[in-house]
Design a protein around this motif. Structure first.
Motif, mmCIF file in Angstrom:
data_model
loop_
_atom_site.group_PDB
_atom_site.id
_atom_site.type_symbol
_atom_site.label_atom_id
_atom_site.label_comp_id
_atom_site.label_asym_id
_atom_site.label_seq_id
_atom_site.Cartn_x
_atom_site.Cartn_y
_atom_site.Cartn_z
ATOM 1 N N LEU A 37 71.001 46.152 33.222
ATOM 2 C CA LEU A 37 69.769 45.539 33.707
ATOM 3 C C LEU A 37 69.597 44.100 33.230
ATOM 4 C CD1 LEU A 37 67.290 45.892 35.422
ATOM 5 C CD2 LEU A 37 66.093 46.851 33.454
ATOM 6 N N PRO A 38 69.727 43.801 31.925
ATOM 7 C CA PRO A 38 69.582 42.394 31.517
ATOM 8 C C PRO A 38 70.601 41.489 32.186
ATOM 9 C CG PRO A 38 69.479 43.861 29.615
ATOM 10 C CD PRO A 38 69.914 44.687 30.788
ATOM 11 N N VAL A 39 71.813 41.978 32.401
ATOM 12 C CA VAL A 39 72.840 41.166 33.037
ATOM 13 C C VAL A 39 72.461 40.860 34.471
ATOM 14 C CG1 VAL A 39 75.250 41.112 33.773
ATOM 15 C CG2 VAL A 39 74.662 42.025 31.529
ATOM 16 N N VAL A 40 71.957 41.855 35.182
ATOM 17 C CA VAL A 40 71.537 41.661 36.566
ATOM 18 C C VAL A 40 70.416 40.634 36.654
ATOM 19 C CG1 VAL A 40 70.400 42.790 38.525
ATOM 20 C CG2 VAL A 40 72.296 43.928 37.358
ATOM 21 N N GLN A 41 69.485 40.700 35.712
ATOM 22 C CA GLN A 41 68.348 39.779 35.741
ATOM 23 C C GLN A 41 68.765 38.341 35.436
ATOM 24 O OE1 GLN A 41 65.795 41.712 32.907
ATOM 25 N NE2 GLN A 41 64.780 42.961 34.463
ATOM 26 N N GLN A 42 69.854 38.157 34.700
ATOM 27 C CA GLN A 42 70.273 36.822 34.291
ATOM 28 C C GLN A 42 71.302 36.198 35.229
ATOM 29 O OE1 GLN A 42 71.720 37.312 30.283
ATOM 30 N NE2 GLN A 42 69.812 38.258 29.585
ATOM 31 N N ARG A 43 71.821 36.978 36.159
ATOM 32 C CA ARG A 43 72.889 36.478 37.014
ATOM 33 C C ARG A 43 72.366 35.508 38.068
ATOM 34 N NH1 ARG A 43 77.763 39.073 37.709
ATOM 35 N NH2 ARG A 43 77.645 38.926 39.973
ATOM 36 N N THR A 44 73.245 34.613 38.492
ATOM 37 C CA THR A 44 72.959 33.736 39.618
ATOM 38 C C THR A 44 73.593 34.348 40.859
ATOM 39 O OG1 THR A 44 72.969 31.787 38.190
ATOM 40 C CG2 THR A 44 73.242 31.424 40.559
ATOM 41 N N TYR A 45 72.769 34.620 41.846
ATOM 42 C CA TYR A 45 73.254 35.337 43.026
ATOM 43 C C TYR A 45 73.560 34.373 44.169
ATOM 44 C CZ TYR A 45 71.706 39.561 40.689
ATOM 45 O OH TYR A 45 71.564 40.585 39.793
ATOM 46 N N PRO A 46 74.460 34.759 45.050
ATOM 47 C CA PRO A 46 74.733 33.916 46.226
ATOM 48 C C PRO A 46 73.522 33.875 47.144
ATOM 49 C CG PRO A 46 75.836 36.050 46.430
ATOM 50 C CD PRO A 46 75.279 35.994 45.046
ATOM 51 N N LYS A 47 73.361 32.777 47.840
ATOM 52 C CA LYS A 47 72.262 32.644 48.803
ATOM 53 C C LYS A 47 72.664 33.340 50.098
ATOM 54 C CE LYS A 47 69.997 28.836 48.944
ATOM 55 N NZ LYS A 47 69.572 27.427 49.197
ATOM 56 N N LEU A 48 71.761 34.166 50.616
ATOM 57 C CA LEU A 48 72.033 34.924 51.831
ATOM 58 C C LEU A 48 71.171 34.409 52.970
ATOM 59 C CD1 LEU A 48 72.087 38.589 50.443
ATOM 60 C CD2 LEU A 48 74.001 36.999 50.688
ATOM 61 N N TYR A 49 71.764 34.283 54.134
ATOM 62 C CA TYR A 49 71.036 33.909 55.343
ATOM 63 C C TYR A 49 70.989 35.115 56.277
ATOM 64 C CZ TYR A 49 71.735 29.157 53.620
ATOM 65 O OH TYR A 49 71.738 28.036 52.849
ATOM 66 N N VAL A 50 69.807 35.421 56.758
ATOM 67 C CA VAL A 50 69.612 36.630 57.556
ATOM 68 C C VAL A 50 69.140 36.251 58.950
ATOM 69 C CG1 VAL A 50 68.421 38.832 57.732
ATOM 70 C CG2 VAL A 50 69.032 37.927 55.482
ATOM 71 N N ASP A 51 69.848 36.708 59.965
ATOM 72 C CA ASP A 51 69.411 36.543 61.354
ATOM 73 C C ASP A 51 68.504 37.706 61.731
ATOM 74 O OD1 ASP A 51 70.784 34.210 61.824
ATOM 75 O OD2 ASP A 51 72.581 35.214 62.562
ATOM 76 N N GLY A 52 67.499 37.423 62.512
ATOM 77 C CA GLY A 52 66.656 38.521 62.988
ATOM 78 C C GLY A 52 65.184 38.238 62.695
ATOM 79 N N PRO A 53 64.348 39.255 62.865
ATOM 80 C CA PRO A 53 64.737 40.637 63.229
ATOM 81 C C PRO A 53 65.054 40.777 64.705
ATOM 82 C CG PRO A 53 62.362 40.477 63.056
ATOM 83 C CD PRO A 53 62.899 39.120 62.671
ATOM 84 N N PHE A 54 65.937 41.718 65.009
ATOM 85 C CA PHE A 54 66.284 42.047 66.381
ATOM 86 C C PHE A 54 65.805 43.469 66.680
ATOM 87 C CE2 PHE A 54 69.588 39.091 64.898
ATOM 88 C CZ PHE A 54 69.387 38.061 65.798
ATOM 89 N N GLY A 55 65.336 43.665 67.880
ATOM 90 C CA GLY A 55 64.857 44.983 68.261
ATOM 91 C C GLY A 55 66.003 45.970 68.422
ATOM 92 N N GLY A 56 65.689 47.234 68.280
ATOM 93 C CA GLY A 56 66.688 48.288 68.442
ATOM 94 C C GLY A 56 66.061 49.512 69.080
ATOM 95 N N PRO A 57 66.889 50.393 69.626
ATOM 96 C CA PRO A 57 66.357 51.600 70.284
ATOM 97 C C PRO A 57 65.478 52.460 69.386
ATOM 98 C CG PRO A 57 68.677 51.301 70.812
ATOM 99 C CD PRO A 57 68.352 50.289 69.756
ATOM 100 N N SER A 58 65.771 52.489 68.068
ATOM 101 C CA SER A 58 65.004 53.375 67.186
ATOM 102 C C SER A 58 63.542 52.966 67.076
ATOM 103 C CB SER A 58 65.639 53.423 65.797
ATOM 104 O OG SER A 58 65.698 52.139 65.214
ATOM 105 N N GLU A 59 63.196 51.755 67.521
ATOM 106 C CA GLU A 59 61.782 51.359 67.541
ATOM 107 C C GLU A 59 60.960 52.292 68.435
ATOM 108 O OE1 GLU A 59 60.822 47.206 68.204
ATOM 109 O OE2 GLU A 59 62.881 46.672 67.738
ATOM 110 N N GLU A 60 61.612 52.875 69.430
ATOM 111 C CA GLU A 60 60.895 53.689 70.415
ATOM 112 C C GLU A 60 60.636 55.115 69.931
ATOM 113 O OE1 GLU A 60 59.714 52.408 73.251
ATOM 114 O OE2 GLU A 60 60.502 50.483 72.565
ATOM 115 N N VAL A 61 61.117 55.471 68.740
ATOM 116 C CA VAL A 61 60.921 56.828 68.219
ATOM 117 C C VAL A 61 59.448 57.198 68.218
ATOM 118 C CG1 VAL A 61 61.069 58.268 66.154
ATOM 119 C CG2 VAL A 61 63.026 56.881 66.841
ATOM 120 N N PHE A 62 58.588 56.243 67.877
ATOM 121 C CA PHE A 62 57.162 56.516 67.743
ATOM 122 C C PHE A 62 56.428 56.561 69.076
ATOM 123 C CE2 PHE A 62 58.416 54.284 63.805
ATOM 124 C CZ PHE A 62 58.205 55.311 62.918
#
Length: 218
Positions: A37-62
């Motif tokens: 846990l302390p190691v995870v908190q101190q680490r420098t993480y890569p920057k992530l780029y996220v596309d979306g959100p995109f719709g999907g069929p499972s949206e229609e479940v409701f």
């Protein structure tokens, strides 16, 4: 995810060099003399780029009174947000009953969402709505088969079946109990999708129509 949250989760299956390298960037190599846990908190993480959100069929479940969600292995991921939404008590559902079928080769795979499934099961039982969520789990690989012996996973163990689903019998059972329009949502191997699609298109005499929706990973 249909609910409004400030964070979202990514479920990553490590298969191949890309996902292995990505995991190494996110998680430190285990060492016996090191608390993670302390190691995870101190680490420098890569920057992530996220596309979306995109719709999907499972949206229609409701948007159905009755829905059937069928997952094969990691194909359960699109339905995780559906289960989370039910657990969080998100309002505005038309959905009155959800059938959930998850097929995995190995028992260990069910632990991905075991706590979520048990929490939803317990919530509905406490609300006296046990029929709202109908769950069936199938483990198809019978070699060295074990059981989910942990007490906290007892609701899953009692719904764990060995072998593969008999899809026609399953749809016949759902049709017999729900004489209306049923939304079928599938994310898994092509064999499962083709079989369900064919059965949903078959003529039915019980007054139930099944509308097939296929979710897929790109």
């Amino acid at each position: 995810c249909p609910t409004v949250k400030e964070t979202f989760g990514i479920h990553l299956r490590v298969v191949g060099d890309w996902t292995e390298r990505f995991t190494q960037l996110l998680l430190p190599q285990p060492r016996m003399d090191l608390e993670i846990l302390p190691v995870v908190q101190q680490r420098t993480y890569p920057k992530l780029y996220v596309d979306g959100p995109f719709g999907g069929p499972s949206e229609e479940v409701f948007n159905y009174d009755v829905s059937l969600c069928v997952a094969g292995g990691i194909g359960v991921t699109p339905f995780a947000c559906v289960l989370h939404a039910l657990l969080d008590g998100w309002s505005g559902f038309r959905l009155q009953r959800l059938y959930f079928v998850w097929v995995c080769r190995e028992l260990q795979s069910f632990y991905w969402f075991a706590e979520l499934l048990c929490a939803l099961h317990q919530k509905l039982w406490q609300e006296n709505r046990p029929d709202y969520f109908n769950m069936k789990l199938y483990v198809s690989q019978t070699d060295n088969l074990q059981s989910m012996s942990e007490e906290r996973f007892r609701p899953l163990a009692s719904r764990l079946l060995v072998g593969r689903p008999r899809w026609k019998l399953l749809l016949d059972e759902i049709g017999k109990n729900n004489k209306q329009r049923v939304g079928v949502f599938c994310c898994g191997p092509k064999g499962i999708s083709r079989t369900l699609h064919r059965l949903c298109n078959s003529a039915r005499s019980c007054g139930t129509t099944f509308e097939f929706n296929k979710e897929s990973f790109s």
